[in-house]
Design a protein around this motif. Structure first.
Motif, mmCIF file in Angstrom:
data_model
loop_
_atom_site.group_PDB
_atom_site.id
_atom_site.type_symbol
_atom_site.label_atom_id
_atom_site.label_comp_id
_atom_site.label_asym_id
_atom_site.label_seq_id
_atom_site.Cartn_x
_atom_site.Cartn_y
_atom_site.Cartn_z
ATOM 1 N N LYS A 379 -10.677 -10.924 -7.681
ATOM 2 C CA LYS A 379 -11.572 -10.573 -6.579
ATOM 3 C C LYS A 379 -10.839 -10.455 -5.251
ATOM 4 C CE LYS A 379 -15.420 -12.741 -6.055
ATOM 5 N NZ LYS A 379 -16.439 -13.811 -6.029
ATOM 6 N N SER A 380 -9.811 -11.245 -5.100
ATOM 7 C CA SER A 380 -9.085 -11.235 -3.833
ATOM 8 C C SER A 380 -8.479 -9.870 -3.528
ATOM 9 C CB SER A 380 -7.975 -12.293 -3.860
ATOM 10 O OG SER A 380 -7.082 -12.050 -4.941
ATOM 11 N N LEU A 381 -8.153 -9.088 -4.566
ATOM 12 C CA LEU A 381 -7.542 -7.776 -4.355
ATOM 13 C C LEU A 381 -8.508 -6.795 -3.688
ATOM 14 C CD1 LEU A 381 -5.644 -7.365 -7.761
ATOM 15 C CD2 LEU A 381 -4.649 -7.866 -5.518
ATOM 16 N N ILE A 382 -9.804 -6.984 -3.936
ATOM 17 C CA ILE A 382 -10.811 -6.097 -3.345
ATOM 18 C C ILE A 382 -10.821 -6.232 -1.826
ATOM 19 C CG2 ILE A 382 -13.294 -5.560 -3.270
ATOM 20 C CD1 ILE A 382 -11.977 -4.793 -5.882
ATOM 21 N N HIS A 383 -10.502 -7.404 -1.352
ATOM 22 C CA HIS A 383 -10.571 -7.676 0.086
ATOM 23 C C HIS A 383 -9.286 -7.296 0.822
ATOM 24 C CE1 HIS A 383 -14.321 -9.650 -0.764
ATOM 25 N NE2 HIS A 383 -13.742 -10.546 -1.542
ATOM 26 N N THR A 384 -8.305 -6.835 0.086
ATOM 27 C CA THR A 384 -7.043 -6.418 0.720
ATOM 28 C C THR A 384 -7.140 -4.967 1.191
ATOM 29 O OG1 THR A 384 -6.048 -5.597 -1.328
ATOM 30 C CG2 THR A 384 -5.805 -7.957 -0.860
ATOM 31 N N LYS A 385 -6.064 -4.488 1.823
ATOM 32 C CA LYS A 385 -6.018 -3.097 2.281
ATOM 33 C C LYS A 385 -5.307 -2.195 1.278
ATOM 34 C CE LYS A 385 -6.076 -4.293 7.214
ATOM 35 N NZ LYS A 385 -5.375 -4.152 8.518
ATOM 36 N N SER A 386 -5.129 -2.703 0.067
ATOM 37 C CA SER A 386 -4.423 -1.944 -0.963
ATOM 38 C C SER A 386 -5.104 -0.602 -1.214
ATOM 39 C CB SER A 386 -4.378 -2.751 -2.271
ATOM 40 O OG SER A 386 -3.866 -1.963 -3.315
ATOM 41 N N ARG A 387 -4.264 0.456 -1.382
ATOM 42 C CA ARG A 387 -4.778 1.790 -1.666
ATOM 43 C C ARG A 387 -4.527 2.200 -3.116
ATOM 44 N NH1 ARG A 387 -8.618 2.732 0.999
ATOM 45 N NH2 ARG A 387 -8.445 4.954 0.460
ATOM 46 N N LYS A 388 -4.203 1.230 -3.973
ATOM 47 C CA LYS A 388 -4.044 1.544 -5.390
ATOM 48 C C LYS A 388 -5.362 2.097 -5.922
ATOM 49 C CE LYS A 388 -0.407 -1.737 -6.693
ATOM 50 N NZ LYS A 388 -0.050 -2.876 -7.558
ATOM 51 N N GLN A 389 -5.249 3.131 -6.762
ATOM 52 C CA GLN A 389 -6.439 3.842 -7.210
ATOM 53 C C GLN A 389 -7.466 2.931 -7.877
ATOM 54 O OE1 GLN A 389 -5.651 7.059 -9.902
ATOM 55 N NE2 GLN A 389 -7.783 7.669 -10.072
ATOM 56 N N GLU A 390 -7.008 2.037 -8.729
ATOM 57 C CA GLU A 390 -7.927 1.165 -9.468
ATOM 58 C C GLU A 390 -8.675 0.231 -8.531
ATOM 59 O OE1 GLU A 390 -6.198 -1.628 -12.224
ATOM 60 O OE2 GLU A 390 -7.685 -1.064 -13.734
ATOM 61 N N ILE A 391 -7.970 -0.288 -7.527
ATOM 62 C CA ILE A 391 -8.594 -1.215 -6.574
ATOM 63 C C ILE A 391 -9.581 -0.476 -5.681
ATOM 64 C CG2 ILE A 391 -8.158 -2.780 -4.643
ATOM 65 C CD1 ILE A 391 -5.446 -3.418 -5.964
ATOM 66 N N VAL A 392 -9.196 0.719 -5.221
ATOM 67 C CA VAL A 392 -10.080 1.522 -4.375
ATOM 68 C C VAL A 392 -11.350 1.882 -5.149
ATOM 69 C CG1 VAL A 392 -10.364 3.753 -3.222
ATOM 70 C CG2 VAL A 392 -8.233 2.462 -2.941
ATOM 71 N N GLN A 393 -11.173 2.277 -6.405
ATOM 72 C CA GLN A 393 -12.316 2.657 -7.238
ATOM 73 C C GLN A 393 -13.262 1.481 -7.457
ATOM 74 O OE1 GLN A 393 -12.029 3.893 -11.615
ATOM 75 N NE2 GLN A 393 -12.133 5.874 -10.583
ATOM 76 N N ALA A 394 -12.710 0.313 -7.749
ATOM 77 C CA ALA A 394 -13.536 -0.882 -7.943
ATOM 78 C C ALA A 394 -14.280 -1.230 -6.659
ATOM 79 C CB ALA A 394 -12.662 -2.052 -8.380
ATOM 80 N N ARG A 395 -13.621 -1.108 -5.548
ATOM 81 C CA ARG A 395 -14.241 -1.404 -4.248
ATOM 82 C C ARG A 395 -15.395 -0.439 -3.982
ATOM 83 N NH1 ARG A 395 -9.961 -0.455 -0.717
ATOM 84 N NH2 ARG A 395 -9.076 -2.503 -1.204
#
Length: 455
Positions: A379-395
């Motif tokens: 869950k912590s990855l969702i709150h980051t500024k990461s632009r990885k496709q999987e994280i952006v999509q989940a967000r």
């Protein structure tokens, strides 16, 4: 004036309704359709072969007594499978004797010509679906069936919650043992019936016959041994049977809803012996096993389920295999009786009757948890500024579903999901909506997550 057989069948249903749970009555008896009554034969139609087999296994006694009371003694019950399949062989029901004990005593003074093992021919290894949760018990069971009493798995103690396949495995062991070793005396018995038989033997002063019968077995399968808790005299009788059989190298298979160490109220000397061989747990079926089981049952029944219905059942019916079977049969029965399509709305209705679904206040946090679990993300990855496709999509999916399924504002959703502003959430919702319209795989992913979230 002769009364119409349909009226008589309604009387049967009225009588049956008084003696079975309402849910069981709706699932197993309402779908039955009386289609003929000729001389001494009543023909009824049932939805599937499985439906017929389940009725015969669970409710044959009730059907027998009710049919004889309403239609008269000496009736023959004939089944027809819906869809034009052949009529099964007529089931001849002997006159009901209400004074006779419902529990048969298997230890007559003279050896019978045929030995009744009390095994159900439907429960074989071939239709026992293997998964991580039951692999140890299944492997040990097959080894025992090949060479009963000669492996280190003696006794085999299988434990786990209700409806996960313990009894199925017991019957499979017994059936295969009997096939491979026809000379061996194999008996499956529930602990409740064992207890009733013992009490009856004490009352009739035939305890020696009782003990001699059980000590003559080659394979004893005792189901639900936890039911002997607090029954010290029955435990003592079983203790001596256990010792005798084990000493002679005979095979014992036992099941329980808990491991031996947690059988509080069982004599310590008996618990010690229960732990002599292999103790194998059958856990709740994981998602992969539930999918395999449901696919197997759908293929056997010739049923077609939409993907969203299949996914909903897999997500919601998680505790045991019996509930999966119940949901599938209820769906089929509702569809046939009410001429309804098996859609998501019907699935939700049926599942809510079978499985207890907790009422919960849907929140953005719950949606976020479900999305992250689906993508296997922290869950912590969702709150980051990461632009990885999987994280952006989940967000973005989290924001979209939060807006669709809750009354929260764009600003509130953005604040919880990564501290984003109002415009970012609006953009995310539009992006997901556009992708759903043009990308079938993406739409299926979002639907799957949504079904997992919805009560």
């Amino acid at each position: 004036m002769q009364i119409d057989y349909k009226v008589l069948w309604e009387r049967c249903l009225t009588a049956i309704k008084d003696v079975v749970p309402e849910s069981a009555f709706k699932t197993w008896f309402l779908p039955i359709i009386p289609i003929a009554c000729e001389e001494k034969k009543v023909t009824i139609q049932v939805p599937t072969q499985f439906f017929y087999e389940y009725l015969e296994e669970k409710y044959a006694g009730i059907l027998q007594m009710t049919l004889h009371r309403v239609f008269g003694k000496g009736m023959v019950l004939n089944y027809r499978i819906s869809g034009g399949q052949a009529i099964t062989e007529p089931k001849v029901l002997p006159p009901a004797d209400e004074t006779k004990s419902p529990v048969s005593i298997p230890f007559p003074l003279h050896e019978p010509k045929t030995f009744d093992s009390h095994l159900n021919a439907r429960y074989v290894f071939g239709n026992f679906v293997e998964g991580v949760s039951n692999k140890l018990a299944r492997t040990a069971a097959e080894a025992i069936a090949k060479d009963p009493g000669k492996t280190s798995f003696n006794p085999l103690f299988i434990y786990g919650s209700s409806g996960i396949g313990k009894t199925h495995l017991c019957h499979a062991i017994g059936l295969q043992t009997r096939d491979l070793h026809p000379e061996k005396r194999v008996l499956y018995i529930s602990s409740h019936i064992f207890q009733v038989q013992f009490i009856d033997a004490v009352r009739k002063n035939t305890t020696n016959d009782f003990l001699n019968f059980y000590q003559s077995l080659d394979v004893l399968i005792l189901d639900d041994i936890q039911e002997l808790i607090g029954k010290s005299k029955t435990q003592n009788a079983f203790f001596h049977i256990f010792n005798h059989l084990h000493h002679l190298g005979k095979q014992l298979i036992l099941t329980s809803d808990k491991p031996p160490i947690d059988l509080n109220g069982m004599e310590e000397r008996l618990i010690t012996r229960l732990k002599w061989g292999l103790t194998a747990e059958i856990a709740k079926p994981d998602k992969e096993l539930r999918i395999k089981i449901l696919q197997n049952k759908i293929e056997n029944e010739g049923i077609e389920l939409r993907k969203e219905v299949f996914d909903y059942i897999i997500q919601r019916v998680t505790d045991n295999i019996r509930d999966l079977e119940g949901v599938l049969i209820s769906l089929l029965a509702n569809s046939l009786i009410n001429s309804k399509e098996i859609d998501l709305a019907l699935a939700r209705q049926v599942v809510s009757q079978v499985v207890r679904i907790e009422n919960r206040q849907l929140s953005v946090e719950i949606i976020l948890d479900t999305v992250c679990k689906n993508f296997n993300l922290e869950k912590s990855l969702i709150h980051t500024k990461s632009r990885k496709q999987e994280i952006v999509q989940a967000r973005q999916i989290t924001m979209y579903l939060a807006k669709k399924l809750t009354d929260y504002s764009f600003a509130h959703i953005g604040k919880i999901v990564g501290g984003k502003d109002h415009a970012t959430v609006v953009h995310a919702c539009k992006t997901v909506k556009d992708q759903i319209e043009i990308n079938k795989t993406f739409r299926a992913t979002v639907d799957f997550i949504e079904n997992a979230i919805k009560p």
